[in-house]
Design a protein around this motif. Structure first.
Motif, PDB file in Angstrom:
ATOM      1  N   ALA A 234      59.812  46.312 -22.505  1.00  0.00           N
ATOM      2  CA  ALA A 234      61.104  45.815 -22.049  1.00  0.00           C
ATOM      3  C   ALA A 234      61.767  46.836 -21.137  1.00  0.00           C
ATOM      4  O   ALA A 234      62.361  46.483 -20.119  1.00  0.00           O
ATOM      5  CB  ALA A 234      61.996  45.532 -23.259  1.00  0.00           C
ATOM      6  N   SER A 235      61.639  48.141 -21.469  1.00  0.00           N
ATOM      7  CA  SER A 235      62.342  49.110 -20.645  1.00  0.00           C
ATOM      8  C   SER A 235      61.648  49.311 -19.296  1.00  0.00           C
ATOM      9  O   SER A 235      62.306  49.557 -18.304  1.00  0.00           O
ATOM     10  CB  SER A 235      62.549  50.433 -21.378  1.00  0.00           C
ATOM     11  OG  SER A 235      61.313  51.044 -21.577  1.00  0.00           O
ATOM     12  N   THR A 236      60.296  49.201 -19.255  1.00  0.00           N
ATOM     13  CA  THR A 236      59.674  49.297 -17.921  1.00  0.00           C
ATOM     14  C   THR A 236      60.079  48.099 -17.089  1.00  0.00           C
ATOM     15  O   THR A 236      60.264  48.202 -15.885  1.00  0.00           O
ATOM     16  CB  THR A 236      58.123  49.344 -17.967  1.00  0.00           C
ATOM     17  OG1 THR A 236      57.680  48.539 -19.020  1.00  0.00           O
ATOM     18  CG2 THR A 236      57.600  50.743 -18.091  1.00  0.00           C
ATOM     19  N   LYS A 237      60.204  46.993 -17.748  1.00  0.00           N
ATOM     20  CA  LYS A 237      60.602  45.797 -17.023  1.00  0.00           C
ATOM     21  C   LYS A 237      61.973  46.024 -16.385  1.00  0.00           C
ATOM     22  O   LYS A 237      62.193  45.728 -15.215  1.00  0.00           O
ATOM     23  CB  LYS A 237      60.665  44.620 -17.993  1.00  0.00           C
ATOM     24  CG  LYS A 237      60.575  43.285 -17.290  1.00  0.00           C
ATOM     25  CD  LYS A 237      60.291  42.189 -18.272  1.00  0.00           C
ATOM     26  CE  LYS A 237      60.732  40.856 -17.694  1.00  0.00           C
ATOM     27  NZ  LYS A 237      61.173  39.953 -18.745  1.00  0.00           N
ATOM     28  N   LYS A 238      62.837  46.650 -17.157  1.00  0.00           N
ATOM     29  CA  LYS A 238      64.176  46.903 -16.659  1.00  0.00           C
ATOM     30  C   LYS A 238      64.119  47.779 -15.393  1.00  0.00           C
ATOM     31  O   LYS A 238      64.701  47.478 -14.387  1.00  0.00           O
ATOM     32  CB  LYS A 238      64.999  47.606 -17.743  1.00  0.00           C
ATOM     33  CG  LYS A 238      66.304  46.874 -18.034  1.00  0.00           C
ATOM     34  CD  LYS A 238      67.081  47.577 -19.124  1.00  0.00           C
ATOM     35  CE  LYS A 238      66.685  47.075 -20.517  1.00  0.00           C
ATOM     36  NZ  LYS A 238      66.945  48.042 -21.554  1.00  0.00           N
TER      37      LYS A 238
ATOM     38  N   ASP B  96      65.105  47.631 -10.965  1.00  0.00           N
ATOM     39  CA  ASP B  96      65.944  48.527 -10.175  1.00  0.00           C
ATOM     40  C   ASP B  96      65.125  49.058  -9.015  1.00  0.00           C
ATOM     41  O   ASP B  96      64.359  50.012  -9.152  1.00  0.00           O
ATOM     42  CB  ASP B  96      66.445  49.679 -11.055  1.00  0.00           C
ATOM     43  CG  ASP B  96      67.294  50.653 -10.250  1.00  0.00           C
ATOM     44  OD1 ASP B  96      67.477  50.415  -9.028  1.00  0.00           O
ATOM     45  OD2 ASP B  96      67.759  51.637 -10.843  1.00  0.00           O
ATOM     46  N   LEU B  97      65.293  48.420  -7.858  1.00  0.00           N
ATOM     47  CA  LEU B  97      64.432  48.765  -6.733  1.00  0.00           C
ATOM     48  C   LEU B  97      64.730  50.136  -6.150  1.00  0.00           C
ATOM     49  O   LEU B  97      63.938  50.687  -5.401  1.00  0.00           O
ATOM     50  CB  LEU B  97      64.534  47.696  -5.641  1.00  0.00           C
ATOM     51  CG  LEU B  97      63.990  46.329  -6.067  1.00  0.00           C
ATOM     52  CD1 LEU B  97      64.150  45.325  -4.942  1.00  0.00           C
ATOM     53  CD2 LEU B  97      62.538  46.418  -6.497  1.00  0.00           C
ATOM     54  N   SER B  98      65.880  50.728  -6.528  1.00  0.00           N
ATOM     55  CA  SER B  98      66.197  52.050  -5.986  1.00  0.00           C
ATOM     56  C   SER B  98      65.645  53.164  -6.884  1.00  0.00           C
ATOM     57  O   SER B  98      65.706  54.334  -6.534  1.00  0.00           O
ATOM     58  CB  SER B  98      67.711  52.209  -5.844  1.00  0.00           C
ATOM     59  OG  SER B  98      68.275  52.203  -7.140  1.00  0.00           O
ATOM     60  N   ALA B  99      65.094  52.776  -8.065  1.00  0.00           N
ATOM     61  CA  ALA B  99      64.580  53.799  -8.985  1.00  0.00           C
ATOM     62  C   ALA B  99      63.357  54.486  -8.375  1.00  0.00           C
ATOM     63  O   ALA B  99      62.577  53.860  -7.670  1.00  0.00           O
ATOM     64  CB  ALA B  99      64.202  53.143 -10.311  1.00  0.00           C
ATOM     65  N   PRO B 100      63.221  55.803  -8.647  1.00  0.00           N
ATOM     66  CA  PRO B 100      62.051  56.503  -8.080  1.00  0.00           C
ATOM     67  C   PRO B 100      60.756  55.954  -8.667  1.00  0.00           C
ATOM     68  O   PRO B 100      60.724  55.497  -9.807  1.00  0.00           O
ATOM     69  CB  PRO B 100      62.263  57.960  -8.503  1.00  0.00           C
ATOM     70  CG  PRO B 100      63.276  57.921  -9.590  1.00  0.00           C
ATOM     71  CD  PRO B 100      64.087  56.674  -9.428  1.00  0.00           C
ATOM     72  N   GLY B 101      59.687  55.999  -7.880  1.00  0.00           N
ATOM     73  CA  GLY B 101      58.411  55.464  -8.328  1.00  0.00           C
ATOM     74  C   GLY B 101      57.807  56.306  -9.434  1.00  0.00           C
ATOM     75  O   GLY B 101      58.185  57.450  -9.647  1.00  0.00           O
TER      76      GLY B 101
END
Ligand code: PHE
Length: 337
Positions: free
Chosen positions: A82-86, A90-95
């Motif tokens: 669930a948290s990776t999905k979250k 968030d497209l601005s989160a670092p890869g």
């Protein structure tokens, strides 16, 4: 309630719990299977169970434990999902970085050594690890029955067929001298083999970088300068010394020591409280070796040196057991990323 009934009640309870997030799962884990959890008490009750029912009780409690554990695991996995999905949303989160491999420390140091000698004009040459007597011994002024052959505990693949594992990379230098006229300025990094008892300090396979420079008027001063330059570049200090020694293929010969920078010469187990550590051997190529490969020893002189890569790596990184290099323990290797 007897312990059997208690176990049944607990099983019921465990089955009914719904764990929706990681905190729930952790609280559940502590309550039931933690080091002070309820299952602990049940295990403790084992001693009061009559012998003929111990097995049955043990199975029951184990089942309980497994059920509880898999519940915790399932809850953790689904909450992680669930948290990776979250974060995916968030497209601005670092890869998430790719985990890439690391070079083996022996290769790191070998490459560094090659770079240093390249700057002095040495080129890299290679030779076979399976050698014959001529290239490993005889051409290097170690004729049959020469006592110095004992110094190098040789692995013979087939003594009669003249096949052995090279004990040093000097054999590759013979091969180069046989096919190339001076000036020759080469280094031969590579793996070598010796039948030694494996310990923290010695292994039956290790790596060397040997160097050879043959030209008109090459002198011991050139050799010293080359080694000073190497030490300075590799260790940041050219505090080295040369001790007279003996090798059949060089005359005069010396052993190369570097001042122990692990203890700054105050004395430690690495330098055996002497303040100096040996890193290799060197000397002026014996004229007999030059004649063996058809180089005129009246016209040409040369120097040679050989160093163990493991020893240098151990010094550089403060590693105290040579066996670590060959065990492929990820915890060791990942420290070199
Ligand atoms: N070949 C020697 C060894 O492996 C090292 C060495 C090379 C010594 C060149 C002197 C000159 O033991």
């Amino acid at each position: 309630m007897n312990p059997f009934e208690q176990a049944e009640v607990l099983l019921q309870e465990i089955e009914e719990q719904v764990l929706t997030n990681a905190q729930d799962a952790e609280a559940f884990r502590i309550k039931y299977i933690g080091s002070k959890g309820l299952l602990k008490d049940l295990f403790a009750a084992m001693k009061d169970i009559p012998n003929e029912r111990k097995k049955e009780f043990g199975q029951l409690v184990n089942e309980l434990k497994q059920r509880a554990e898999s519940k915790v695991n399932e809850a953790k996995i689904s909450s992680a999902k669930a948290s990776t999905k979250k974060s995916f949303e968030d497209l601005s989160a670092p890869g998430v970085p790719y985990v890439v491999g690391t070079r083996h420390p022996i290769n790191i140091v070998k490459n560094e050594m090659v770079e240093i000698f390249k700057r002095l004009g040495f080129v890299v040459e290679d030779g076979p690890e399976i050698e014959d007597d001529w290239h490993n011994f005889t051409a290097l002024n170690l004729p049959e029955n020469h006592p110095a052959r004992d110094m190098q505990d040789t692995f013979y693949i087939d003594f009669n067929a003249n096949r052995l594992l090279r004990t040093h990379t000097s054999s590759a230098q013979i091969r180069v001298m046989e096919k190339q006229k001076p000036p020759i300025r080469i280094i031969t990094p590579g793996r070598v083999y010796r039948n030694e008892t494996i310990s923290a300090r010695a292994h039956c396979t290790f790596h060397q970088v040997e160097g050879l420079y043959i030209d008109k008027n090459v002198s011991f001063a050139d050799l010293k300068q080359t080694l000073y330059y190497f030490a300075k570049e590799m260790f940041g200090s050219d505090n080295i010394r040369m001790r007279p020694s003996y090798f059949p293929f060089t005359e005069p010969s010396a052993e190369i020591d570097i001042s122990c920078f692990i203890c700054n010469q105050t004395g430690c187990s690495v330098c055996k409280h002497s303040g100096w550590v040996e890193i290799g051997g060197c000397g002026m190529v014996d004229p007999a070796v030059l004649e063996n490969v058809g180089i005129d020893s009246e016209e040409y002189t040369g120097f040679a040196f050989g160093m163990g890569i493991e020893r240098i790596t151990m010094l550089k990184y403060g590693i105290n057991d040579i066996r670590l290099f060959f065990e492929n323990d990820m915890r060791f290797l990942q420290q070199f990323s």
